[in-house]
Design a protein around this motif. Structure first.
Motif, short mmCIF file in Angstrom:
data_model
loop_
_atom_site.label_atom_id
_atom_site.label_comp_id
_atom_site.label_asym_id
_atom_site.label_seq_id
_atom_site.Cartn_x
_atom_site.Cartn_y
_atom_site.Cartn_z
N ARG A 49 1.00 -1.24 0.02
CA ARG A 49 -0.06 -0.04 0.00
C ARG A 49 0.90 1.40 -0.01
NH1 ARG A 49 -5.10 -0.25 0.99
NH2 ARG A 49 -5.36 1.59 2.27
N MET A 102 2.00 1.92 -3.53
CA MET A 102 0.84 2.28 -4.59
C MET A 102 0.46 3.72 -3.93
SD MET A 102 -0.47 0.99 -7.14
CE MET A 102 -0.46 2.71 -7.95
N THR A 103 1.08 4.17 -3.12
CA THR A 103 0.88 5.53 -2.35
C THR A 103 -0.45 5.53 -1.98
OG1 THR A 103 0.09 6.68 -4.44
CG2 THR A 103 2.73 6.68 -4.11
N LEU A 104 -0.94 4.55 -1.29
CA LEU A 104 -2.30 4.61 -0.67
C LEU A 104 -1.92 4.93 0.73
CD1 LEU A 104 -3.84 1.50 -2.30
CD2 LEU A 104 -4.20 3.71 -2.99
N ARG A 162 1.94 11.27 -8.94
CA ARG A 162 1.12 10.77 -10.10
C ARG A 162 2.17 10.26 -11.29
NH1 ARG A 162 -3.25 13.96 -12.97
NH2 ARG A 162 -3.50 11.88 -13.75
N LYS A 163 3.21 10.76 -11.41
CA LYS A 163 4.35 10.19 -12.41
C LYS A 163 4.80 9.02 -11.87
CE LYS A 163 8.65 11.52 -12.91
NZ LYS A 163 9.56 12.34 -12.61
N ARG A 183 3.58 6.81 -9.88
CA ARG A 183 2.28 5.71 -9.83
C ARG A 183 2.05 5.03 -11.00
NH1 ARG A 183 -1.94 9.61 -7.73
NH2 ARG A 183 -1.20 9.76 -5.76
N THR A 184 2.43 5.41 -12.27
CA THR A 184 2.14 5.01 -13.38
C THR A 184 2.97 3.95 -13.57
OG1 THR A 184 3.73 6.33 -14.47
CG2 THR A 184 1.47 7.07 -14.76
N MET A 217 -1.90 -2.25 -9.22
CA MET A 217 -2.14 -3.08 -7.96
C MET A 217 -3.45 -3.94 -8.00
SD MET A 217 -2.18 -1.69 -4.22
CE MET A 217 -2.52 -2.87 -2.68
N PHE A 273 -6.40 -5.81 -6.02
CA PHE A 273 -6.91 -5.62 -4.62
C PHE A 273 -7.56 -7.18 -4.12
CE2 PHE A 273 -6.87 -1.43 -6.19
CZ PHE A 273 -6.26 -0.59 -5.15
N ASN A 315 -12.46 -4.28 -5.68
CA ASN A 315 -12.44 -2.77 -6.20
C ASN A 315 -12.85 -2.55 -7.74
OD1 ASN A 315 -12.07 -2.94 -3.57
ND2 ASN A 315 -10.11 -1.85 -3.71
N LEU A 316 -13.68 -3.53 -8.37
CA LEU A 316 -14.06 -2.86 -9.73
C LEU A 316 -14.99 -1.74 -9.49
CD1 LEU A 316 -14.40 -6.54 -11.61
CD2 LEU A 316 -12.65 -4.88 -11.28
N ALA A 352 -9.22 4.33 -17.23
CA ALA A 352 -7.81 4.80 -17.00
C ALA A 352 -6.83 5.20 -18.07
CB ALA A 352 -7.20 4.03 -15.96
N ALA A 376 -5.53 -3.75 -14.03
CA ALA A 376 -4.34 -3.07 -13.56
C ALA A 376 -3.15 -3.08 -14.71
CB ALA A 376 -3.73 -3.79 -12.42
N MET A 414 -2.61 -0.68 -17.71
CA MET A 414 -1.89 0.94 -17.61
C MET A 414 -0.37 0.54 -18.06
SD MET A 414 -3.98 3.25 -16.92
CE MET A 414 -3.15 4.65 -16.38
N GLY A 420 -12.30 1.21 -0.77
CA GLY A 420 -11.63 0.65 -2.11
C GLY A 420 -11.94 1.05 -3.67
N GLN A 421 -13.09 1.91 -3.54
CA GLN A 421 -12.96 2.57 -5.10
C GLN A 421 -12.34 3.66 -5.07
OE1 GLN A 421 -15.83 1.76 -7.40
NE2 GLN A 421 -15.39 -0.24 -6.10
N ALA A 455 -8.84 2.23 -5.55
CA ALA A 455 -8.73 1.67 -6.99
C ALA A 455 -8.42 2.84 -8.14
CB ALA A 455 -10.02 0.84 -7.46
N LYS A 479 -7.08 5.55 -7.38
CA LYS A 479 -5.82 6.35 -7.19
C LYS A 479 -4.66 5.39 -7.64
CE LYS A 479 -3.52 8.61 -3.37
NZ LYS A 479 -3.31 8.94 -1.97
N LEU A 518 -4.96 3.36 -10.41
CA LEU A 518 -4.86 3.82 -11.68
C LEU A 518 -4.64 5.21 -12.10
CD1 LEU A 518 -8.37 1.70 -12.23
CD2 LEU A 518 -5.84 1.09 -13.15
N ASP A 519 -4.40 6.02 -10.98
CA ASP A 519 -3.79 7.33 -11.37
C ASP A 519 -4.98 8.20 -11.70
OD1 ASP A 519 -1.77 9.04 -10.82
OD2 ASP A 519 -0.90 8.43 -12.73
N ILE A 520 -6.35 7.99 -11.65
CA ILE A 520 -7.36 8.78 -12.13
C ILE A 520 -7.33 10.04 -11.21
CG2 ILE A 520 -9.85 8.88 -12.47
CD1 ILE A 520 -9.66 5.77 -12.87
#
Lengths: 258, 231
Positions: free
Chosen positions: A49, A52-54, A87-88, A90-91, A95, A97, A101-102, A115, A164, A167, B126-127, B130, B132, B134-136
């Protein structure tokens, strides 16, 4: 030795007073498939996490592709990164989950094209072609027009993997990808991950409780315990001849259970 | 005489009731129109308030919170009088009907904004994660991922406010709007028979709100089919 694509340098993570990761040093080579195992609460998912910068980091530096993830270089000093830098960075990462988390209000196809169109600027046509290719890879071509709620858990997680991948990340993070699935659906998801591991030179970092699978696909397995890597090595080393008593204890418990 | 129609008081209550029904129906139409316009205002302005309230910047969210509290904690009648009597002093003259519908809509937007906000907060974490991963961008995440999931979830709750608005429309009679209750009162004033017209208003209201409620329930059932999980 090549430059590691992921490098943790004395990374600390605290939730309030609670220390989850304590000066963790950890690295992953490009193309390497690494599995993290360990008891719950040992900080396994936190590693993913934070990548993924979460989850923010409380101390230390994480490098991805040689660049600091949570920091920017400014006048030779490392300062906390701004949104543009995050942001840069992250690409480079994708990830998958535990809970998939669809996006439930979008069709499978739309989940895969959203995306790439918005973030990468692909045209509708390009995004669609890419999505269809990926759906073929995960064996869900005929489900493109359905909503996630109409799919089984295993199918949803395969869509999650395809989303995922759309991207084109260099690194794929799998956070307990099969833990929320019914036992009979685990196999189809693991098959997709196995194919990815065998046919692509993606770097993969996975947290899982599927020990047999971890043994099969990993180049290296890390046993996490209380915010530290207690032991790591090739699957052979770790599963057949663990050195640490704590590792043996853990493996005995989970293998008996499974 | 009302709306160019005459009532029949000479041939018993049934004939009287029949003769005033068209007048009440004209009033009912006004009631429905005011409800629909008011509900529309409440839906749109409530969403605006909800979005502003969930803004990360205090300078944006705080005034929106204040407006919500103000609208919710002052009586509808006060707001209505203010719009109807005070605004014209500043050159803003709105027709009575529009003023009334607007006042209804503004008052209810305070409630609907809370409903929207609950819906926005009910979208699982989670939404956001997800999106984030995907960088949206955050704004796109809000408009294309959070809101489309939040709004359908709150439709049933919003629908209940439509019924409430309908029941509040008679308040507009104080600024001369000829909605159904006002029509009935005028008929009563002139024929000295209040029982029949007011009973009919009650019956017509019951039919109206029952219809509206079943409409909301139909929406509630049909929405999940479009891929949006409501729970």
């Amino acid at each position: 030795m090549t430059e590691p694509i992921i490098l943790f340098d004395k990374v600390v993570k605290k939730f309030g007073e609670f220390v989850v990761l304590n000066e963790l040093d950890f690295h992953v080579e490009p193309g390497e498939k690494v599995t993290i195992i360990g008891p719950s609460g040992s900080g396994k998912s936190t590693v993913l996490r934070m990548l993924m910068t979460l989850e923010t980091i409380s101390g230390g530096v994480i490098y991805v592709g040689g660049q600091p993830l949570w920091h920017e270089k400014k006048n030779g000093n490392l300062v906390p990164a701004g949104q543009a830098h995050l942001r840069k960075m992250r690409t480079q990462l994708g990830m998958v989950f535990q809970q998939f988390n669809l996006f439930p209000h979008m069709t499978v196809l739309r989940n895969l094209t959203e995306a790439p169109r918005v973030v990468l600027g692909l045209s509708q046509q390009e995004a669609r072609e890419r999505a269809e290719e990926l759906l073929k890879l995960v064996g869900l071509t005929e489900h493109a027009g359905k909503f996630p709620g109409q799919l089984s858990g295993g199918q949803q997680q395969r869509v999650g993997i395809a989303r995922a991948l759309a991207m084109r990340p260099k690194i794929m993070l799998f956070d307990e990808p099969t833990s929320a699935l019914d036992p009979e659906l685990v196999g189809e998801v693991l098959n997709v991950i196995r194919r990815l591991a065998e046919e692509h030179d993606l770097t993969m970092l996975m947290v899982t409780h599927e020990m047999r699978f971890a043994r099969e696909i990993s180049d290296r397995v890390c046993f996490f315990d209380r915010g530290k890597i207690r032991e790591q090595g090739t699957p052979e080393e770790l599963f057949t001849a663990p050195k640490e008593e704590r590792t043996r204890e853990f493996l005995r418990a989970v293998l008996e259970d499974g | 005489m009302l709306f160019g129609l005459a009532w029949n008081t000479a041939h018993g209550e049934a004939a009287f009731a029949l003769s005033i029904l068209p007048m009440l129906l004209i009033g009912l139409l006004v009631t429905i129109e005011a409800s629909v316009v008011g509900f529309f205002v409440a839906m749109v302005f409530g969403l605006v308030l909800a979005v502003l309230k969930s803004a990360p910047l205090r300078i944006v969210s705080w005034p929106a919170t204040f407006v919500t509290e103000f609208l919710r904690d002052t009586p509808l009648l006060v707001q209505l009088f203010f719009l109807y009597y005070v605004l014209p002093e500043y050159g803003i003259v709105l027709p009575a009907f529009l003023t009334g519908a607007l006042a209804l809509g503004l008052q209810y937007s305070a409630y609907t904004s809370e409903v929207y906000r609950a819906g926005i907060e009910a979208v699982p974490r989670g939404q956001h994660e997800a999106a984030k991963a995907l960088d949206i961008p955050p704004r796109r995440t809000f408009t294309h991922i959070v809101l489309p999931q939040a709004v359908p979830r709150v439709v049933p709750a919003l629908g209940n406010y439509l019924v409430s608005i309908m029941k509040d429309v008679p308040v507009l009679s104080v600024v001369t709007v000829l909605e159904m209750l006002n029509v009935a009162k005028i008929i009563g004033d002139q024929t000295f028979d209040y029982l029949v017209p007011l009973s009919m208003v009650g019956a017509l209201y019951l039919i109206l709100t029952l219809l509206a409620s079943s409409l909301v329930r139909m929406l509630d059932v049909s929405l999940p089919k479009r891929g949006i999980p409501l729970r």
